[in-house]
Each structure stands twice: as C-alpha cells, then as structure tokens.
Design an enzyme around this catalytic site. Structure first.
Site, mmCIF file in Angstrom:
data_model
loop_
_atom_site.group_PDB
_atom_site.id
_atom_site.type_symbol
_atom_site.label_atom_id
_atom_site.label_comp_id
_atom_site.label_asym_id
_atom_site.label_seq_id
_atom_site.Cartn_x
_atom_site.Cartn_y
_atom_site.Cartn_z
ATOM 1 N N LYS A 156 -9.251 2.615 10.298
ATOM 2 C CA LYS A 156 -8.463 2.477 11.528
ATOM 3 C C LYS A 156 -7.002 2.540 11.141
ATOM 4 O O LYS A 156 -6.504 1.665 10.431
ATOM 5 C CB LYS A 156 -8.755 1.157 12.229
ATOM 6 C CG LYS A 156 -7.846 0.889 13.432
ATOM 7 C CD LYS A 156 -7.917 -0.564 13.865
ATOM 8 C CE LYS A 156 -6.949 -0.867 15.008
ATOM 9 N NZ LYS A 156 -5.521 -0.701 14.623
ATOM 10 N N GLU A 230 -2.500 -7.468 2.437
ATOM 11 C CA GLU A 230 -1.116 -7.282 1.972
ATOM 12 C C GLU A 230 -0.227 -7.381 3.188
ATOM 13 O O GLU A 230 -0.219 -6.504 4.052
ATOM 14 C CB GLU A 230 -0.912 -5.932 1.278
ATOM 15 C CG GLU A 230 0.488 -5.831 0.689
ATOM 16 C CD GLU A 230 0.953 -4.416 0.423
ATOM 17 O OE1 GLU A 230 2.168 -4.167 0.605
ATOM 18 O OE2 GLU A 230 0.116 -3.583 0.046
ATOM 19 N N CYS A 264 6.932 -1.504 1.666
ATOM 20 C CA CYS A 264 6.283 -2.799 1.426
ATOM 21 C C CYS A 264 7.015 -3.586 0.355
ATOM 22 O O CYS A 264 7.181 -4.808 0.475
ATOM 23 C CB CYS A 264 4.828 -2.591 1.016
ATOM 24 S SG CYS A 264 3.806 -1.788 2.271
ATOM 25 N N GLU A 363 11.431 -11.217 6.962
ATOM 26 C CA GLU A 363 11.315 -9.808 6.621
ATOM 27 C C GLU A 363 12.136 -8.973 7.599
ATOM 28 O O GLU A 363 12.065 -9.152 8.808
ATOM 29 C CB GLU A 363 9.852 -9.373 6.667
ATOM 30 C CG GLU A 363 9.635 -7.943 6.213
ATOM 31 C CD GLU A 363 8.161 -7.601 6.082
ATOM 32 O OE1 GLU A 363 7.810 -6.888 5.137
ATOM 33 O OE2 GLU A 363 7.371 -8.058 6.932
#
Length: 462
Positions: A156, A230, A264, A363
């Site tokens: 997905k 993650e 990332c 973040e």
C-alpha cells in the site's frame, strides 16, 4: 460510494492521479490470495526467487524515464537527480548476495546422534505501507528481502505517490513474479486498520509519521503480528573542533536541503564547536544561497516544491514561531521564487535558536535547519540526545576514536562519521525512541521477514 484516493501534484496543485480504494471485502480477498500463493512461492528454489526479484528491478530500471517524470509530478523531486535507481539496484544486489548465508540454518550439532539447528521460515504475507519521500527505495528495503525469503507481499503506497506501487507491480509481474505473490493495493485508513486487526499479515512494515505508527500498533494490538516501524526523525550533525570545515558544510547542508529537506535521515539541526561556529554559519549561508528553487522539470532547479502545500505550511509555521521567539533567519526568502502559501518554499537557516523552539524539537521534514554553538563534546551529546527521536547522527572529526566514543553516547540508530543522509545496505537500518522499532536491510532485514524454527532431530533411539 467508492472513495477515490487522489494525488495532488505539488507542481501545479492539480489532481495528477486518482484511484478507487478497495472495500474491506475486496481487500480481504487480496490478503487471501496472497496467503494461498505463499506456500508455492516459498517452495521455489532460493536461487529462482532471487533471480525473479533481480529481474523485477531490472524491468523497473527500464522504466526510468517515465518514472523520473512521474516522481516530479507526484512529489516534486527535480528530474535532474534521475530518480532512485542507483540505491534500488544496490540494495537489491546486496540483499541478494547475502540471502543464502542469511537464510541458512544455524547448525548447533550435526553428528551421528543429533541434528540440532535453527532454521529461518518465511512469516507468510508481508504488508508494506510505504511513504512518499523516497517511494521506491523505502519499498525495496522490505520488498526484496521479503520476496527472496519466500513471503508474498501486499503493498500500500502513500497517496502522494499513488503510481509507484503500480510501476513496481508492473515491473515485477513482467519479470515473472506471479500476480498473487506481489499485489499493489489502494486502501483507506479504516480498511487498512481492519485488515491488520483481522490478522491478515505475518509482518507489517510501516514508514511514516509517529501518529501513523501508533495507529498501526493499536490496530495490531493483541494479534501478535510482527511490526517494523520507521517513524519520525530530527537528525543532528555535530561539527567538532578538528573537522574539515568545507567538507562538513557541503555534506550537512546537502543533507538538510536535498529533496526539499524531505529525507528520513535528513539533517534538521547542527551543533558546531564554538571555534568553528562563525565560519561554518558563513559558509553554510553561502552554500544555501546557491540553490535554485523552481519547477522540477527545469534542468537548473536543484530544489523543487515540497510534496504538498500542507507540509510547507508546517515548516513556515515553525520558522515564523522561531523568529518570533528570538531566532534569526539568515536567508532572505526574496532570493527564491516562493508561491504564497503553496508548496514552493524557500530554504532557510536559523541561528540564535534553542531547544524550546519547535523547529529544534519537532520534526520539520522540510528545507530548514537550525545551527547552535557548543563548547565541547559533552554539551553536543546532551543537545543531540535532547530529542524524542533517534534515527542517525552525523559526527565531523578527523579522529575515528573520538567519533566512536561520542557516538556510543548518542541515542540513535546509526552513527555516521564525516558523512550523512545515507543508507548502507550492509548495516541494519533502525532507530530508537519515537523513531520506532525493528530494522531493515543487512542480515537483520532477513530476520525481520522470517521466524526462527528449531529442529532437534535425534538420529538414534538409545
């Protein structure tokens, strides 16, 4: 009514692609087909599975021109960078090369009396929920070892990179991987969670937000399904007093700004020894001013739009709040052709920042970096650890022993010395704290998609 999943292009704000989401019953049929196909796939010789996976990646590489253009439309990456094919090929080759050794039984005893060993067995159906920022690389990290190990896979992909799963499935099916062995799906969040709750999968790999990871954990609660998560990151760089200053500036600023900061393991905060701080900041500003923000199809563009205007809005908010709280913005946005409130966002360097500011704590996932001065290693270590995240850290020094000593004290998944924003397939890609759990690639990547099975075979009766 069938829900349509849309990709809104950051290039022009228009709907670039849309696909109908599967109903729960349709999604359950996909999982059932994957389960039914798994035993036959696992029964094929390892060498055959490896060859088919490598052939699938080769077919994908043949689509390079089309894929690079599609990525620019879907998530804004400039076409000059040519997609993700180098990493996809390297990671596939490496995982293929270690497969036989990684999946071989660990023999404890093979004598005339006993065979005692621990085998690795595929978990069954692996569910990959992939992100948009490096959509091919993040998928291949799990897809290649999962298929090689004898699992079937359901993929997905993020709505922002809606076409990526289609291209992967097209390539692998063209190479000879059976359609039920690798299936691409379009799912809503509620259908996704219902599938997980029903124990449809043997392992789930999710790359995305902390909130998304928490939702996956809640859905999997009580199912005992293996999870690889993650999640967020706020990766630091530390420039020590003996660092190569020019190299540090070049790598850390690239690590902060490449892919519009949507990496990332991108660099989101930098700590510089006070003896080099002023020079580092001056060089960093000059480096960033050389970037060219613009249409990703323009050959001169080095930084494209962020993948979605809502992502850019978050970064704009963080910058504005930091400046209101005393930070200094060193890049004049007028140097870059921003669109007012849209996805095109000027890169920014902030100084006079502190850890009370969101931009240094949460973040950002955009083209902004805060830079702080530190007096010594202890101060830098404390600052790097003052974060809910732990994916990578980047240490800049001429002394490997010092880097190892500092790195041992940093709460992180990977310690880099004199490099950053890189993934080595021979090493486990992992994180700690709110960055998640589990690991991909390396021999441990095969362990994630297999389970141990012990054999205690007594060859005699007395």
């Amino acid at each position: 009514m069938t829900k349509m999943i849309q990709c809104i292009s950051p290039v022009d704000g228009q709907v670039y692609a849309e696909r109908p989401a599967l109903s729960l019953s349709e999604a359950q049929m996909v999982a059932e087909r994957a389960r039914a196909a798994q035993a036959e796939w696992a029964a094929r010789p390892l060498e055959e599975r490896i060859a088919l996976v490598k052939a699938g990646v080769a077919k994908l590489s043949e689509m390079k021109e089309q894929i690079v253009e599609e990525l620019a439309w879907q998530m804004g990456r400039p076409t000059r960078y040519g997609g993700e094919f180098g990493g996809v090929n390297d990671r596939t080759e490496y995982m293929s090369s270690i497969a036989a050794q990684s999946l071989a039984p660990m023999v404890v005893e093979d004598s005339d009396r006993f065979l005692r060993q621990i085998a690795r067995e595929p978990v069954g159906v692996v569910f990959i929920i992939a992100p948009w920022n490096y959509p091919y690389l993040t998928t291949i990290n799990t897809l290649a070892p999962a298929l090689i190990a004898g699992n079937t896979v359901v993929l997905k992909h993020a709505s922002q990179t809606l076409l990526v799963g289609e291209r992967l499935a097209e390539a692998f099916h063209a190479a000879g991987v059976p359609e039920d062995v690798f299936q691409n799906v379009y799912l809503t969040h509620d259908v996704t969670e219902a599938l997980i709750q029903s124990r449809a999968f043997g392992f789930i790999n999710f790359t995305g937000s902390v909130g998304g990871g928490a939702a996956i954990e809640r859905a999997a609660a009580g199912t005992f399904t293996g999870l690889g998560l993650e999640l967020g990151g706020k990766d630091p760089g530390y420039v020590m007093d003996d660092a190569d200053l020019d190299a540090a500036v070049d790598s850390l600023m690239d690590g902060a700004m490449y892919n519009a900061g949507q990496c990332c393991c991108g660099i989101e905060r930098v700590y510089v020894h006070e003896s080099l701080y002023d020079a580092f900041v001056e060089k960093a500003v000059a480096w960033v001013k050389n970037l060219k923000l613009g249409n990703p199809f323009d050959a001169e563009t080095t930084i494209g739009p962020m993948a979605n205007k809502r992502f850019a809005h978050t970064v704009r908010e963080q910058i504005a709040e930091a400046v209101a709280e005393g930070a200094t913005a060193l890049i004049d946005p007028a140097l870059f052709p921003e669109d007012d409130g849209g996805a095109y966002l000027a890169p920014q360097i902030l100084v006079n920042v502190n850890h009370e500011m969101r931009v240094m704590r949460e973040e950002s996932f955009g083209p902004v970096v805060g830079i702080m001065s530190v007096a010594n290693d202890a101060e830098a270590i404390a600052a790097m650890n003052d974060s809910p995240y732990g994916l990578t850290c980047s240490l800049w020094t001429s002394d490997p022993e010092r880097a190892a000593e500092v790195g041992a004290q940093v709460q992180t998944g990977t310690v880099f010395m004199n490099r950053c924003d890189y993934l080595d397939p021979a090493l486990c890609w992992t994180g700690c704290k709110d960055t998640g759990r589990g690991g991909s690639l390396s021999v441990l990547g095969f362990y994630s998609v297999t389970r141990p099975k012990s054999y205690h075979l007594k060859k005699v009766t007395k």
